[in-house]
Design a protein around this motif. Structure first.
Motif, PDB file in Angstrom:
ATOM      1  N   ALA A 334       0.849  -1.188   0.000  1.00 40.02           N
ATOM      2  CA  ALA A 334       0.000   0.000   0.000  1.00 40.02           C
ATOM      3  C   ALA A 334       0.888   1.243   0.000  1.00 40.02           C
ATOM      4  N   GLY A 335       0.564   2.204  -0.831  1.00 41.62           N
ATOM      5  CA  GLY A 335       1.358   3.424  -0.947  1.00 41.62           C
ATOM      6  C   GLY A 335       2.382   3.372  -2.049  1.00 41.62           C
ATOM      7  N   MET A 336       2.605   2.160  -2.616  1.00 37.75           N
ATOM      8  CA  MET A 336       3.574   2.032  -3.703  1.00 37.75           C
ATOM      9  C   MET A 336       3.012   2.626  -4.976  1.00 37.75           C
ATOM     10  N   GLN A 337       3.851   3.350  -5.710  1.00 34.55           N
ATOM     11  CA  GLN A 337       3.453   3.853  -7.011  1.00 34.55           C
ATOM     12  C   GLN A 337       3.786   2.804  -8.059  1.00 34.55           C
ATOM     13  N   PRO A 338       2.955   2.647  -9.114  1.00 36.22           N
ATOM     14  CA  PRO A 338       3.282   1.702 -10.191  1.00 36.22           C
ATOM     15  C   PRO A 338       4.647   2.008 -10.766  1.00 36.22           C
ATOM     16  N   ALA A 402      10.525  14.149   1.469  1.00 31.73           N
ATOM     17  CA  ALA A 402      11.264  12.892   1.406  1.00 31.73           C
ATOM     18  C   ALA A 402      11.124  12.099   2.700  1.00 31.73           C
ATOM     19  N   ASP A 403      10.834  12.793   3.824  1.00 26.63           N
ATOM     20  CA  ASP A 403      10.700  12.131   5.115  1.00 26.63           C
ATOM     21  C   ASP A 403       9.307  11.590   5.361  1.00 26.63           C
ATOM     22  N   ILE A 404       8.360  11.907   4.506  1.00 31.20           N
ATOM     23  CA  ILE A 404       6.979  11.499   4.716  1.00 31.20           C
ATOM     24  C   ILE A 404       6.795  10.075   4.204  1.00 31.20           C
ATOM     25  N   PRO A 405       6.248   9.181   5.011  1.00 36.85           N
ATOM     26  CA  PRO A 405       6.016   7.809   4.546  1.00 36.85           C
ATOM     27  C   PRO A 405       5.026   7.795   3.377  1.00 36.85           C
ATOM     28  N   GLN A 422      -2.780  12.207   5.577  1.00 40.67           N
ATOM     29  CA  GLN A 422      -2.204  13.157   4.616  1.00 40.67           C
ATOM     30  C   GLN A 422      -0.788  12.716   4.273  1.00 40.67           C
ATOM     31  N   ASN A 423      -0.530  12.593   2.968  1.00 39.53           N
ATOM     32  CA  ASN A 423       0.831  12.292   2.528  1.00 39.53           C
ATOM     33  C   ASN A 423       1.299  13.355   1.545  1.00 39.53           C
ATOM     34  N   ALA A 424       2.433  13.137   0.908  1.00 38.33           N
ATOM     35  CA  ALA A 424       3.003  14.153   0.032  1.00 38.33           C
ATOM     36  C   ALA A 424       2.130  14.424  -1.186  1.00 38.33           C
ATOM     37  N   GLN A 425       1.329  13.447  -1.587  1.00 42.15           N
ATOM     38  CA  GLN A 425       0.502  13.624  -2.782  1.00 42.15           C
ATOM     39  C   GLN A 425      -0.837  14.278  -2.480  1.00 42.15           C
ATOM     40  N   GLY A 426      -1.354  14.120  -1.275  1.00 40.69           N
ATOM     41  CA  GLY A 426      -2.652  14.681  -0.944  1.00 40.69           C
ATOM     42  C   GLY A 426      -3.305  13.908   0.176  1.00 40.69           C
ATOM     43  N   LEU A 427      -4.519  13.406  -0.079  1.00 42.53           N
ATOM     44  CA  LEU A 427      -5.313  12.733   0.942  1.00 42.53           C
ATOM     45  C   LEU A 427      -5.348  11.233   0.682  1.00 42.53           C
ATOM     46  N   VAL A 428      -5.169  10.447   1.758  1.00 42.72           N
ATOM     47  CA  VAL A 428      -5.245   8.995   1.698  1.00 42.72           C
ATOM     48  C   VAL A 428      -6.424   8.541   2.542  1.00 42.72           C
ATOM     49  N   LEU A 429      -7.263   7.668   1.978  1.00 43.32           N
ATOM     50  CA  LEU A 429      -8.362   7.060   2.721  1.00 43.32           C
ATOM     51  C   LEU A 429      -8.099   5.568   2.836  1.00 43.32           C
ATOM     52  N   VAL A 430      -8.219   5.034   4.041  1.00 42.74           N
ATOM     53  CA  VAL A 430      -7.926   3.628   4.312  1.00 42.74           C
ATOM     54  C   VAL A 430      -9.139   2.959   4.942  1.00 42.74           C
ATOM     55  N   PRO A 556      -1.967   7.546  17.187  1.00 38.34           N
ATOM     56  CA  PRO A 556      -0.827   6.621  17.138  1.00 38.34           C
ATOM     57  C   PRO A 556      -1.221   5.232  16.633  1.00 38.34           C
ATOM     58  N   GLU A 557      -2.426   4.756  17.002  1.00 37.64           N
ATOM     59  CA  GLU A 557      -2.871   3.451  16.511  1.00 37.64           C
ATOM     60  C   GLU A 557      -3.096   3.479  14.999  1.00 37.64           C
ATOM     61  N   MET A 558      -3.671   4.566  14.515  1.00 37.83           N
ATOM     62  CA  MET A 558      -3.887   4.689  13.079  1.00 37.83           C
ATOM     63  C   MET A 558      -2.560   4.769  12.334  1.00 37.83           C
ATOM     64  N   ASP A 559      -1.610   5.520  12.901  1.00 41.30           N
ATOM     65  CA  ASP A 559      -0.280   5.598  12.272  1.00 41.30           C
ATOM     66  C   ASP A 559       0.394   4.227  12.243  1.00 41.30           C
TER      67      ASP A 559
END
Length: 597
Positions: A334-338, A402-405, A422-430, A556-559
């Protein structure tokens, strides 16, 4: 009964045509393959009325010598093989010398060709299998073949042709597959005088994605993994679609063996097994794959239309395909780019710092921070109050990004079901349950692999009646059954006895499971049936042991859940093939709110 007599040459060719030419697309396939064998770099295909009225294929290949033109339309005359040794190592797409005479016997046929050394071209025409005399013609170096009024002399066959659109779609699909396999060749396809496909040649390796996008669209490129595996004297390369980009039909599956598009049950079974753990029920993976191996390891002469092959060591090929694809899919996180050059990271200046309002929910805002803090009625905040996503003290947002997972950091929980990050690209929903289900499942599988397959004795041995052939398979593969946790022995000509079974499967239908394993061993020489059934049980256990909806998680649990997703194999899908996360880029969010318009 009549006396035995030889068939007329025209009838022989028409019988051959019935095997080789199923529809107009079959004619296009044979002609284009001849062009490729001749070294063509540019191929033009003109179609009228779905191919029933006209099929014309023109190339810039080596051409045919004028003295050989009559032989080209003769049965079993070819320049591609000359001995049995050549037949065992076929390196060309065509090799039988059947296509042209078969096509010419059921159409109004014309062949025009010129070699580079010839001063002019030569043309020969054939009407229903009856050749006319050769004559000079104008033509650039290369060959043109025209087929008019296909099946005009076989009305029964002509009636079986479908609607014009249907026949052309078959031709279009064929040209797609050829364009994927021969990316250095320019291919133009016209329908009723209008160019509908123009595939420009790929000159460099870095342009391969462009041809792929031209054929299958940008969506395939952005949702596939490029693979290149070698081993056991074989090489598998190409693209495999992500499980989350599966399709309702098997309409984007292209498998080539030594450059030849084929359908093969060994290949289909290996692909299905590789995707078994990540694909939603009833869905089909998309892929474009090329298998290269020694021509002696594959027999291409097993089907009249050359659409099927037979591998000399089908079990080795099956295992190589399965392991290569399984490894590629297992490496996804999860989070990997093609893995494509066309998939680019967002610009660093798109990264926005985060501000927490009084409700505890963090909002993405732009600079300056103090102004937004005042607007929201919150205390002024500085960058070091939220160091996880803010820029460095020297203003380097690139270093911060670069430090953001990959999945960023959690910012909230929605309805007790979804984690927002929130990541470097925008919003992540899990989907927290789906994500935790996959994590738990993979850990259970690792624990099982560490312990090995445990087995237990049956209180009463199970006697199963089988065929003599199935009993022989059990006897032949006794060690393989033992490796799967079974103790199975032959008892009589048509019976087997099961004395020990895997502990995990002791409560299941042992008789049916053993029969399924025998069927796999008979068809493929190997079986993953035990592992698959065991995985189904582990999947059920993982589902019941994962976090449920409406359970409140702390940040912290979500992280921690996000970090586990990034480290877990196949975590982009749950055990049932559903996606576990979705990325919304800043550009997509901007479009939702009409920003920049």
């Amino acid at each position: 009964m009549a006396r035995i007599h030889p068939l007329p040459a025209e009838l022989v060719n028409q019988i051959a045509a019935g095997e080789v030419i199923e529809r107009p697309a079959s004619v296009v396939k044979e002609l284009v393959e001849n062009s490729l064998d001749a070294g063509a770099r540019r191929i033009e295909i003109d179609i009228e009325d779905g191919g029933a009225r006209l099929i014309r294929v023109r190339d810039d290949g080596a051409g045919i010598d004028a003295d050989d033109l009559a032989l080209a339309i003769s049965a079993h005359a070819t320049s591609k093989i000359a001995s049995f040794e050549d037949l065992e190592r076929v390196g060309t797409l065509g090799f039988r010398g059947e296509a042209l005479p078969s096509i010419a016997s059921v159409s109004r046929f014309a062949l025009t060709s010129r070699t580079a050394a010839a001063g002019s071209a030569t043309r020969i025409e054939v009407d229903g299998g009856k050749p006319h005399s050769q004559r000079p013609a104008q033509h650039a170096p290369g060959t043109s073949v025209e087929i008019r009024d296909l099946f005009y002399n076989l009305p029964a066959r002509r009636k079986f042709l479908r609607a014009e659109r249907t026949e052309f779609n078959h031709i279009d699909d064929l040209v797609r597959s050829i364009a994927l396999a021969r990316e250095a060749v320019e291919i133009r396809l016209s329908n009723n005088g209008k160019v509908v496909r123009l595939y420009k040649p790929v000159r460099e390796d870095g342009e391969a994605d462009r041809r792929l996008a031209d054929v299958l669209g940008d969506g395939f490129v952005g949702n596939s993994l490029r693979i290149d595996h070698a081993g056991a004297g074989m090489r598998l390369s190409g693209w495999v679609g992500l499980p989350t980009a599966s399709r309702s039909q098997a309409d984007q599956q292209y498998f080539h063996v030594n450059g030849r598009l084929v359908r093969d049950r060994v290949v289909a079974h290996a692909v299905r097994q590789a995707y078994a753990d990540v694909l939603f029920h009833g869905r089909h993976p998309a892929f474009v794959l090329f298998l290269e191996l020694d021509p002696q390891g594959v027999d291409v002469n097993v089907h009249p239309a050359k659409s099927e092959v037979r591998f000399r060591d089908s079990r080795l090929v099956h295992d190589f395909l399965y392991r290569s694809l399984h490894e590629a899919l297992s490496a996804t996180r999860a989070g990997m780019q093609p893995g494509h050059e066309s998939s680019t990271e967002p610009a660093a200046n798109d990264l926005r710092p985060v501000l927490r309002n009084q409700s505890g929910f963090r909002l993405g805002v732009g600079e300056p921070l103090a102004d937004y803090a005042a607007l929201l009625g919150t205390p002024s905040a500085s960058a070091r109050d939220f160091p996880r996503l803010a820029g460095r003290s020297d203003g380097s947002t690139e270093a911060a990004a670069a430090d953001i997972p990959p999945l960023g950091f959690a910012i909230a929980q929605l309805h007790g079901i979804f984690v927002l990050a929130q990541n470097a690209q925008g919003l992540v929903l899990v989907d927290m349950h789906a994500a935790h289900e996959r994590i738990t499942y993979e850990r259970l599988k690792l624990a099982r692999e560490g312990e090995g397959i445990r087995s237990q004795m049956l209180l009463v041995p199970l006697l199963i009646a089988v065929s003599e052939r199935e009993a022989g398979i059990v006897e032949e593969h006794a060690e393989r059954f033992a490796g799967l946790g079974f103790d199975v022995v032959r008892s009589g000509m048509q019976g087997i006895t099961v004395r020990r079974v895997p502990t995990l499967l002791a409560g299941g239908d042992v008789s049916q499971l053993v029969r399924d394993v025998i069927a796999d061993l008979a068809a493929h020489g190997s079986s993953r049936r035990i592992e698959e059934v065991g995985n189904e049980l582990l999947s059920t256990m993982a589902c019941h042991g994962s976090v449920r909806a409406n359970r409140r998680l702390s940040l912290p649990e979500m992280d921690a859940l996000l970090r586990d997703m990034e480290a877990t194999e196949r975590s982009a899908q749950c055990n049932h093939g559903r996606p576990t996360w979705v990325q919304l880029s800043l550009q997509e969010l901007d479009r939702l709110f009409l920003r920049g318009r």
